[in-house]
Design a protein around this motif. Sequence first.
Motif, PDB file in Angstrom:
ATOM      1  N   VAL A 212      16.570   1.368 -39.282  1.00  9.20           N
ATOM      2  CA  VAL A 212      17.772   1.928 -39.907  1.00  9.20           C
ATOM      3  C   VAL A 212      17.401   2.788 -41.112  1.00  9.20           C
ATOM      4  N   ILE A 213      16.563   2.251 -41.995  1.00  9.27           N
ATOM      5  CA  ILE A 213      16.152   3.004 -43.183  1.00  9.27           C
ATOM      6  C   ILE A 213      15.352   4.235 -42.783  1.00  9.27           C
ATOM      7  N   GLY A 214      14.487   4.073 -41.782  1.00 11.05           N
ATOM      8  CA  GLY A 214      13.707   5.212 -41.297  1.00 11.05           C
ATOM      9  C   GLY A 214      14.606   6.301 -40.735  1.00 11.05           C
ATOM     10  N   SER A 215      15.620   5.909 -39.984  1.00  9.91           N
ATOM     11  CA  SER A 215      16.555   6.873 -39.390  1.00  9.91           C
ATOM     12  C   SER A 215      17.347   7.611 -40.468  1.00  9.91           C
ATOM     13  N   ILE A 216      17.748   6.883 -41.498  1.00  6.32           N
ATOM     14  CA  ILE A 216      18.465   7.513 -42.611  1.00  6.32           C
ATOM     15  C   ILE A 216      17.564   8.539 -43.298  1.00  6.32           C
TER      16      ILE A 216
END
Length: 258
Positions: A212-216
């Motif tokens: 999730v953080i990587g995608s953001i």
Amino acid sequence: MNKITQDRIEQIKKNGYELDFGNVFNHAFENYKKIALYAGLIIFVFFVLLSILAFGTLIAIFGAPAIVDFVKPENLQTENISINTLLIITGASALSSCLLSPFPAGLIKMAYCAERDEEFHVSTMFEFYKAPYFKELFVATFLVSISSSIISTIINYAQIPVLGFIVTVTISLFTVILIPLIIFGKLKAVEAIQTSILVVAKQPLVLLGLIVIGSIGVMVGFIGCCIGIFFTFPFMYSLYYAIYSEIIGFETEVENRN
């Protein structure tokens, strides 16, 4: 599968593993800084060439007026697309993913080389378009893509978009180390899928948080006429590499653990 990797996987099956969010993220980010510019330029050029080829092929087959008519917003709504057209699109999408599967494998290998200060070139991106990797990547991607497409199509017809999003995220999560298991662990396609699911199931929340953080972080690339996305996108592959490195590791690392 090599013996050392097999032993590590068996160890994970029995005892699980520890995974620190901060360590993995920092590992991925430090590695990403080494490949961002080079990988971003290659992705941009590859995307442009592929887009030209794809649109040229479609125009040659169907004609420009038919393509322009098809991409009208009202014609792209699921309820307005015939089942035959939807099946063709699903099949074409799955086939494209399969044929392009060695490309992300090359990005992950680039991250591997960068961490070891080894040289990497454009050819690194296409290194896995050869036996035995291509077959295993093709089969694994086909199985995952076709399963995801079928489920997504059913959900779209049921008009439950939230469920469709959850399914997409879940499939992405449980196949997060699928490609590294094939190119580094030398696993067969089905075995790699099964192992990825098993490993992720041991620490799903930490891995979900990382994705999730990587995608953001990748989405930040949309700032600046969207061009930046090509240079933030490699972060996800650096993240996949870091996750595999922290969980499974490589021969010397696994030997040290044991």
